[in-house]
Design a protein around this motif. Structure first.
Motif, PDB file in Angstrom:
ATOM      1  N   ILE A 257      46.582  25.300  47.713  1.00  0.00           N
ATOM      2  CA  ILE A 257      47.105  26.334  46.824  1.00  0.00           C
ATOM      3  C   ILE A 257      45.998  27.375  46.642  1.00  0.00           C
ATOM      4  N   PRO A 258      46.347  28.593  46.272  1.00  0.00           N
ATOM      5  CA  PRO A 258      45.309  29.625  46.154  1.00  0.00           C
ATOM      6  C   PRO A 258      44.283  29.267  45.083  1.00  0.00           C
ATOM      7  N   THR A 259      43.054  29.599  45.333  1.00  0.00           N
ATOM      8  CA  THR A 259      42.002  29.475  44.322  1.00  0.00           C
ATOM      9  C   THR A 259      41.635  30.890  43.877  1.00  0.00           C
ATOM     10  N   ALA A 260      40.726  30.971  42.917  1.00  0.00           N
ATOM     11  CA  ALA A 260      40.270  32.283  42.446  1.00  0.00           C
ATOM     12  C   ALA A 260      39.701  33.095  43.607  1.00  0.00           C
ATOM     13  N   MET A 261      39.173  32.404  44.630  1.00  0.00           N
ATOM     14  CA  MET A 261      38.589  33.095  45.796  1.00  0.00           C
ATOM     15  C   MET A 261      39.656  33.783  46.646  1.00  0.00           C
ATOM     16  N   ASP A 262      40.885  33.290  46.570  1.00  0.00           N
ATOM     17  CA  ASP A 262      41.947  33.830  47.425  1.00  0.00           C
ATOM     18  C   ASP A 262      42.716  34.959  46.768  1.00  0.00           C
ATOM     19  N   THR A 263      42.664  35.015  45.454  1.00  0.00           N
ATOM     20  CA  THR A 263      43.495  36.000  44.781  1.00  0.00           C
ATOM     21  C   THR A 263      42.690  37.273  44.523  1.00  0.00           C
ATOM     22  N   ILE A 264      43.391  38.304  44.083  1.00  0.00           N
ATOM     23  CA  ILE A 264      42.727  39.580  43.843  1.00  0.00           C
ATOM     24  C   ILE A 264      43.126  40.075  42.464  1.00  0.00           C
ATOM     25  N   LYS A 265      42.536  41.176  42.052  1.00  0.00           N
ATOM     26  CA  LYS A 265      42.967  41.758  40.777  1.00  0.00           C
ATOM     27  C   LYS A 265      44.265  42.521  41.023  1.00  0.00           C
ATOM     28  N   VAL A 266      45.338  42.000  40.455  1.00  0.00           N
ATOM     29  CA  VAL A 266      46.640  42.640  40.626  1.00  0.00           C
ATOM     30  C   VAL A 266      46.726  43.832  39.674  1.00  0.00           C
ATOM     31  N   GLU A 267      47.210  44.957  40.206  1.00  0.00           N
ATOM     32  CA  GLU A 267      47.398  46.135  39.343  1.00  0.00           C
ATOM     33  C   GLU A 267      48.761  46.020  38.681  1.00  0.00           C
TER      34      GLU A 267
END
Lengths: 333, 420
Positions: A257-267
């Protein structure tokens, strides 16, 4: 080779059990010790923020600070049934039940205040900041605290019930009004596909969500970030490796599952257009926030590499295979 | 409208206890005189079973092993009562509960599980929903694997496709996924000071759990109490019953507190999954990009139990045509039993799968017509006053165009508004 693409996804989502099934939420309000007000409601805090949001709705209806409210959800022996914490229904359905219960509670307080203050009528009485009073003769005033003292804890109470309005669909034509209200959203994704490794890197996400009215904007954004991450996992990572009924990827070392490393700041963009049947206009957004992200990613992948992905998940192996198959098809032509 | 509290970023009321680790989850609770429980689950997807617990029962420290014989009413389920608390004759999936061992400690529970003899007489399984729909497929329950068929019939799709300038046909497939909530299932049961069978659990709907426990144990609901501790994520995965009835049954019989905690591996096979769907789509538009017809056939794999299959496939069907006005729509969405892990509620509830299809169809149509993805959507999208495929009028609060425009404003999509 790294290729860049952009994609858009739109979605709509109907709230509630739906299709004419009785969708009922109940709440109970009680005057407790020291002028505090108890809200009793069997709705679950699953992390979505139900407790905070319902408390805000209650505080607004009672014109009271949230600190003056005691909120109890955790025990079936204390709380009325507020339905399931699902179907994005707690803010809308139980929010309405809490608001109605608070309004009934206010009417009850006014009736009692009429007696206590020796008035001819409860007409014109106001309830604000823990006091019941007449604007035009403020000496006629009694506080929640005074009422607690004379009536005791839990003896002044009122209930509220909300039943959602939906209409069962015809079994042959599907004509009917199965859900109410609907929420709407749009997500734009910009990503880079590495055609050598099959890796997809999301570079930018702009996400607009209709909420009716945001009861708590930070919590709305929390849901949007969470929905985005969950969709990212759904589309790109998560694979149970199911064969003949057996789940082979049954732990987080294999089920990625995605970790903080995989996600981005969503606008995140919160779009407000209050719904008249909702508590202060607020619609539920727990589920819709995951829905448009997936198709936006898939459309962006096509924009980047010209290959349509029709089967999930888009793991690197799958993507490489899809690119190869697409090349073979083009060579044949 | 002047609002004082609604619209404010009030700090979550549960934030402090959660970030400081003070929030109690069922796993954190220990009680005096407490026993431990562990579930024996099917290792094969489809078989008749014979269970012999006698050897395990003789192990020192084993208090009792519960099977179907001990359950007053051996059934539950959110819509159809097609689950057994413990399988009596047949297992239908890997992970089906067969027995519940209660012992003085966890080590003894594990030892007892190893010593319960289950004879599996395997039957052919079915794992593909399309295969499962055939008459000669192995049957999971009763004499048909088709649980539900939802239909939309609006206008005349033949006419719609006849008048279409472009038609796009594709089949999309989505897979089964897990909720992957942080906290695996756990619970503690005990008898409270008023004599009620009480279960501390992390659930999405405590009143439903109470109803199912009371029904399976054949008790009045007032004699059952569910305390909902902190919930470490749910996303639909805590709507079906997992360990609630097992714990209540054990406490009722033994008159002692009982605790159960699932491992991550057990959690994976214990709760429902997201429905995999096979979605066959045909979408037609005129020369200007106006949608004229949409036909969709959606087949959802419900696995071994129905759970919310009807409601999920209904939601897929209602949302299948997307947030667009289309005069001619035909939708068939079908839920099917297989011997896969059972599927149920998960965030989006059937409406998450269909845009994988309808939104890609929109882009493909746009490309064929020489339009950009934004323009084709603007030509067709729901606005205030739009009528959905089920005939529902969207009378207010339909800010879809605003959502799209605000995204486009920031992202600078290349535009081509006129068709070739």
């Amino acid at each position: 080779m790294k290729k860049r693409g952009r994609g858009i996804g739109l979605a709509f989502y109907g709230t509630g059990y739906g299709n004419g099934f009785p969708d009922v939420s109940r709440a109970r309000i009680r005057l407790l010790d020291d002028g505090k007000v108890g809200i009793y409601v069997g709705s679950t805090e699953v992390g979505q923020g139900a407790k905070t949001v319902l408390m805000q709705i209650g505080a607004e209806a009672l014109k009271l600070d949230v600190e003056e409210i005691v909120f109890i959800t955790e025990d079936t022996s204390l709380t009325p049934d507020a339905g399931t914490a699902a179907a994005s229904r707690q803010t809308y359905n139980t929010g309405n039940a809490v608001k109605i219960a608070c309004e009934n509670f206010i009417e009850r307080l006014k009736e009692i205040a009429k007696e206590e203050l020796n008035l001819n009528s409860s007409y014109g009485l106001k309830v604000e900041a823990g006091n019941i009073f007449l604007d035009f003769f403020p000496q006629k005033k009694i506080s929640f605290k005074e009422l607690s003292k004379s009536y005791g804890s839990g003896n002044i109470e009122a209930d509220g019930e909300f039943v959602a309005q939906t209409i069962m669909m015809d079994p042959e034509t599907g004509q009917g009004a199965p859900y109410w209200p609907y929420t709407f959203n749009a997500c734009g994704i910009e990503l880079v596909v590495d055609t050598l490794t099959g890796l997809v890197e999301i570079e930018r996400a702009v996400f607009a969500q209709d909420v009716g009215r945001a009861v708590n904007p930070h919590l709305v954004e929390g849901q949007m970030d969470g929905g985005f991450a969950m969709a990212l996992g759904y589309i790109l990572f998560e694979d149970l490796n199911l064969k003949d009924g057996k789940i082979y990827n049954n732990k987080f070392s294999k089920y990625l599952i995605p970790t903080a490393m995989d996600t981005i700041k969503v606008e995140n963009i919160i779009v407000e257009d209050p719904e008249s049947t909702a508590p202060y206009g607020a619609k539920g957004i727990g589920e819709p926030v995951m829905i448009p992200v997936g198709p936006a990613i898939l459309n962006a992948i096509y924009d980047a590499i010209g290959v349509r992905i029709t089967e999930l998940p888009v793991t690197p192996e799958r993507l490489i295979k899809a690119i190869q198959e697409d090349n073979e098809r083009k060579e044949e032509i | 409208m002047r609002l004082d509290v609604v619209g404010k970023n009030i700090l979550r009321v549960d934030a402090l206890s959660k970030v400081t680790g003070k929030a109690l989850y069922p796993e954190d609770i220990y009680m005096e005189n407490m026993l431990y429980g562990k579930t024996l689950r099917s290792k094969v997807p489809h078989a008749y079973i014979r269970v012999d617990t006698s050897k395990a029962e003789r192990i020192d420290g084993v208090i009792k092993i519960f099977t179907h014989k001990d359950v007053p009413k051996n059934e539950y389920g959110v819509v159809l009562k097609d689950h057994e608390v413990f399988c009596s004759q047949k297992v239908r999936r890997i992970g089906d509960p067969i027995a519940f061992v209660v012992a003085k400690d966890l080590k003894t529970c594990h030892l007892a599980l190893e010593n319960i003899r289950v004879e599996y007489e395997e039957i052919e399984g079915v794992f593909d929903p399309i295969e499962a729909m055939k008459d000669d497929a192995p049957k999971v329950h009763g004499d048909s694997n088709i649980i539900y068929h939802f239909k939309i019939r609006k206008g005349d799709i033949k006419e719609g496709f006849k008048n279409s300038h472009v038609i796009v046909e594709n089949t999309y497939k989505t897979h089964m996924v897990d909720h992957a909530f942080l906290q695996p299932e756990s619970g503690v049961s005990f008898i409270d000071e008023e004599g009620r069978i009480t279960v501390i659990v992390a659930t999405q709907y405590p009143h439903y759990d109470r109803e199912e426990i009371a029904s399976a144990l054949n008790m009045p609901e007032e004699s059952v109490r569910v305390i909902n501790a902190n919930v470490g994520g749910a996303f639909g995965g805590r709507e079906d019953i997992s360990l609630q009835i097992h714990l209540a049954l054990a406490t009722k019989e033994l008159n002692r507190p009982v605790k159960t905690v699932y491992s991550r591996e057990e959690s994976f096979i214990a709760h429902a999954k997201r429905h995999p769907m096979i979605m066959k789509y045909k979408t037609g538009a005129d020369r200007d990009g106006k949608l004229l017809a949409l036909e969709a056939e959606i087949i959802g794999d419900s696995g071994a139990y129905a759970s919310w299959a009807m409601n999920v496939l209904r939601k897929s069907g209602v949302h299948a045509s997307g947030p667009y006005e289309i005069p001619n729509v035909k939708v068939d969405s079908i839920a099917v039993y297989t011997n896969n892990p059972f599927t149920g509620a998960m965030r989006g509830f059937g409406a998450t799968q269909v845009p994988i299809a309808y939104e890609q169809q929109m882009d493909i149509l746009a490309e064929k017509l020489g339009l950009d993805p934004i323009s084709i959507r603007l030509k067709n999208m729901f606005r205030k006053g739009s009528v959905t495929a089920t005939g529902q009028v969207l009378t207010e609060s339909v800010p879809l165009q605003e959502c799209l425009e605000r995204v486009v404003e920031r992202m600078d999509f290349p535009r081509r508004e006129e068709a070739y």
